[in-house]
Motif scaffolding. Structure first.
Motif, PDB file in Angstrom:
ATOM      1  N   SER A   1       0.837  -1.199   0.000  1.00  9.63           N
ATOM      2  CA  SER A   1       0.000   0.000   0.000  1.00  9.63           C
ATOM      3  C   SER A   1       0.872   1.249   0.000  1.00  9.63           C
ATOM      4  N   ALA A   2       1.887   1.257   0.855  1.00 11.30           N
ATOM      5  CA  ALA A   2       2.779   2.416   0.939  1.00 11.30           C
ATOM      6  C   ALA A   2       3.490   2.666  -0.388  1.00 11.30           C
ATOM      7  N   SER A   3       3.943   1.606  -1.032  1.00  6.83           N
ATOM      8  CA  SER A   3       4.632   1.761  -2.321  1.00  6.83           C
ATOM      9  C   SER A   3       3.744   2.465  -3.335  1.00  6.83           C
ATOM     10  N   LYS A   4       2.491   2.045  -3.410  1.00  8.08           N
ATOM     11  CA  LYS A   4       1.553   2.649  -4.363  1.00  8.08           C
ATOM     12  C   LYS A   4       1.341   4.131  -4.058  1.00  8.08           C
ATOM     13  N   VAL A   5       1.132   4.436  -2.777  1.00  3.96           N
ATOM     14  CA  VAL A   5       0.883   5.832  -2.396  1.00  3.96           C
ATOM     15  C   VAL A   5       2.125   6.695  -2.619  1.00  3.96           C
ATOM     16  N   ILE A   6       3.283   6.176  -2.255  1.00  5.37           N
ATOM     17  CA  ILE A   6       4.525   6.939  -2.423  1.00  5.37           C
ATOM     18  C   ILE A   6       4.789   7.225  -3.898  1.00  5.37           C
ATOM     19  N   ILE A   7       4.522   6.245  -4.753  1.00  6.06           N
ATOM     20  CA  ILE A   7       4.702   6.455  -6.197  1.00  6.06           C
ATOM     21  C   ILE A   7       3.731   7.534  -6.692  1.00  6.06           C
ATOM     22  N   GLU A   8       2.508   7.492  -6.181  1.00  5.96           N
ATOM     23  CA  GLU A   8       1.482   8.430  -6.633  1.00  5.96           C
ATOM     24  C   GLU A   8       1.687   9.848  -6.078  1.00  5.96           C
TER      25      GLU A   8
ATOM     26  N   MET B   1       0.300   8.366   6.943  1.00  6.12           N
ATOM     27  CA  MET B   1      -0.073   7.045   7.449  1.00  6.12           C
ATOM     28  C   MET B   1      -1.527   6.736   7.084  1.00  6.12           C
ATOM     29  N   GLU B   2      -2.392   7.743   7.125  1.00  5.15           N
ATOM     30  CA  GLU B   2      -3.799   7.548   6.776  1.00  5.15           C
ATOM     31  C   GLU B   2      -3.957   7.084   5.331  1.00  5.15           C
ATOM     32  N   ASP B   3      -3.144   7.640   4.424  1.00  5.81           N
ATOM     33  CA  ASP B   3      -3.162   7.209   3.016  1.00  5.81           C
ATOM     34  C   ASP B   3      -2.808   5.730   2.915  1.00  5.81           C
ATOM     35  N   ILE B   4      -1.782   5.335   3.646  1.00  6.01           N
ATOM     36  CA  ILE B   4      -1.308   3.949   3.598  1.00  6.01           C
ATOM     37  C   ILE B   4      -2.345   3.010   4.201  1.00  6.01           C
ATOM     38  N   ILE B   5      -2.899   3.384   5.342  1.00 13.50           N
ATOM     39  CA  ILE B   5      -3.906   2.561   6.020  1.00 13.50           C
ATOM     40  C   ILE B   5      -5.112   2.346   5.112  1.00 13.50           C
ATOM     41  N   ALA B   6      -5.520   3.400   4.402  1.00 13.53           N
ATOM     42  CA  ALA B   6      -6.678   3.313   3.502  1.00 13.53           C
ATOM     43  C   ALA B   6      -6.480   2.272   2.400  1.00 13.53           C
ATOM     44  N   GLY B   7      -5.233   1.995   2.048  1.00 14.97           N
ATOM     45  CA  GLY B   7      -4.935   1.032   0.987  1.00 14.97           C
ATOM     46  C   GLY B   7      -4.784  -0.395   1.481  1.00 14.97           C
TER      47      GLY B   7
ATOM     48  N   TYR C   1       2.734  -2.311  13.742  1.00 13.98           N
ATOM     49  CA  TYR C   1       3.970  -2.667  13.033  1.00 13.98           C
ATOM     50  C   TYR C   1       4.825  -1.463  12.689  1.00 13.98           C
ATOM     51  N   TYR C   2       4.195  -0.339  12.387  1.00 10.93           N
ATOM     52  CA  TYR C   2       4.933   0.843  11.938  1.00 10.93           C
ATOM     53  C   TYR C   2       4.383   2.098  12.614  1.00 10.93           C
ATOM     54  N   LYS C   3       5.284   2.942  13.064  1.00 11.56           N
ATOM     55  CA  LYS C   3       4.887   4.193  13.720  1.00 11.56           C
ATOM     56  C   LYS C   3       4.920   5.384  12.773  1.00 11.56           C
ATOM     57  N   SER C   4       5.551   5.213  11.607  1.00 16.78           N
ATOM     58  CA  SER C   4       5.652   6.347  10.679  1.00 16.78           C
ATOM     59  C   SER C   4       5.850   5.859   9.245  1.00 16.78           C
ATOM     60  N   VAL C   5       5.631   6.776   8.325  1.00 10.03           N
ATOM     61  CA  VAL C   5       5.853   6.500   6.902  1.00 10.03           C
ATOM     62  C   VAL C   5       7.322   6.159   6.669  1.00 10.03           C
ATOM     63  N   ILE C   6       8.212   6.846   7.360  1.00 10.12           N
ATOM     64  CA  ILE C   6       9.654   6.616   7.182  1.00 10.12           C
ATOM     65  C   ILE C   6      10.036   5.194   7.595  1.00 10.12           C
ATOM     66  N   GLU C   7       9.439   4.666   8.658  1.00  8.62           N
ATOM     67  CA  GLU C   7       9.717   3.281   9.066  1.00  8.62           C
ATOM     68  C   GLU C   7       9.290   2.302   7.974  1.00  8.62           C
ATOM     69  N   ILE C   8       8.142   2.550   7.383  1.00 10.61           N
ATOM     70  CA  ILE C   8       7.663   1.685   6.300  1.00 10.61           C
ATOM     71  C   ILE C   8       8.599   1.798   5.102  1.00 10.61           C
TER      72      ILE C   8
END
Length: 95
Positions: free
Chosen positions: A19-26, A34-40, A51-58
């Motif tokens: 999910s994070a990969s898709k959002v980061i690319i977009e 984090m809300e963007d990632i959770i939504a995916g 599992y993760y406290k921040s976008v940077i950890e992911i």
């Protein structure tokens, strides 16, 4: 009726990273939340934050996974090409 299969920790982290990969690319890393990632994902907010406290950890885990994947590809290629790879060449590689 069949109960839903419980995901392993590895499977959950992979869903989060996908999910994070898709959002980061977009959106780009700086604008990803984090809300963007959770939504995916199909995980709860608490499930993701477990599992993760921040976008940077992911992002760090995404990069580490990429490095491991690349190293496996290189190792496979070297194994397949072992006739042209000398011991000296192998000694200089850092895996």
């Amino acid at each position: 009726m069949c109960a839903a299969k419980r995901l392993t920790e590895t499977e959950r982290k992979k869903k989060i990273m996908n999910s994070a990969s898709k959002v980061i690319i977009e959106k780009g890393l700086e604008k990803t939340t984090m809300e963007d990632i959770i939504a995916g994902t199909t995980l709860s907010k608490g499930g993701v934050y477990h599992y993760y406290k921040s976008v940077i950890e992911i992002f760090k885990d995404i990069m580490l996974y990429g490095i491991e994947y690349r190293n496996e590809i290189i190792k496979e290629h070297l194994y397949e090409s072992k006739e042209i790879v000398t011991n000296e060449f192998m000694a200089k590689q850092r895996f």
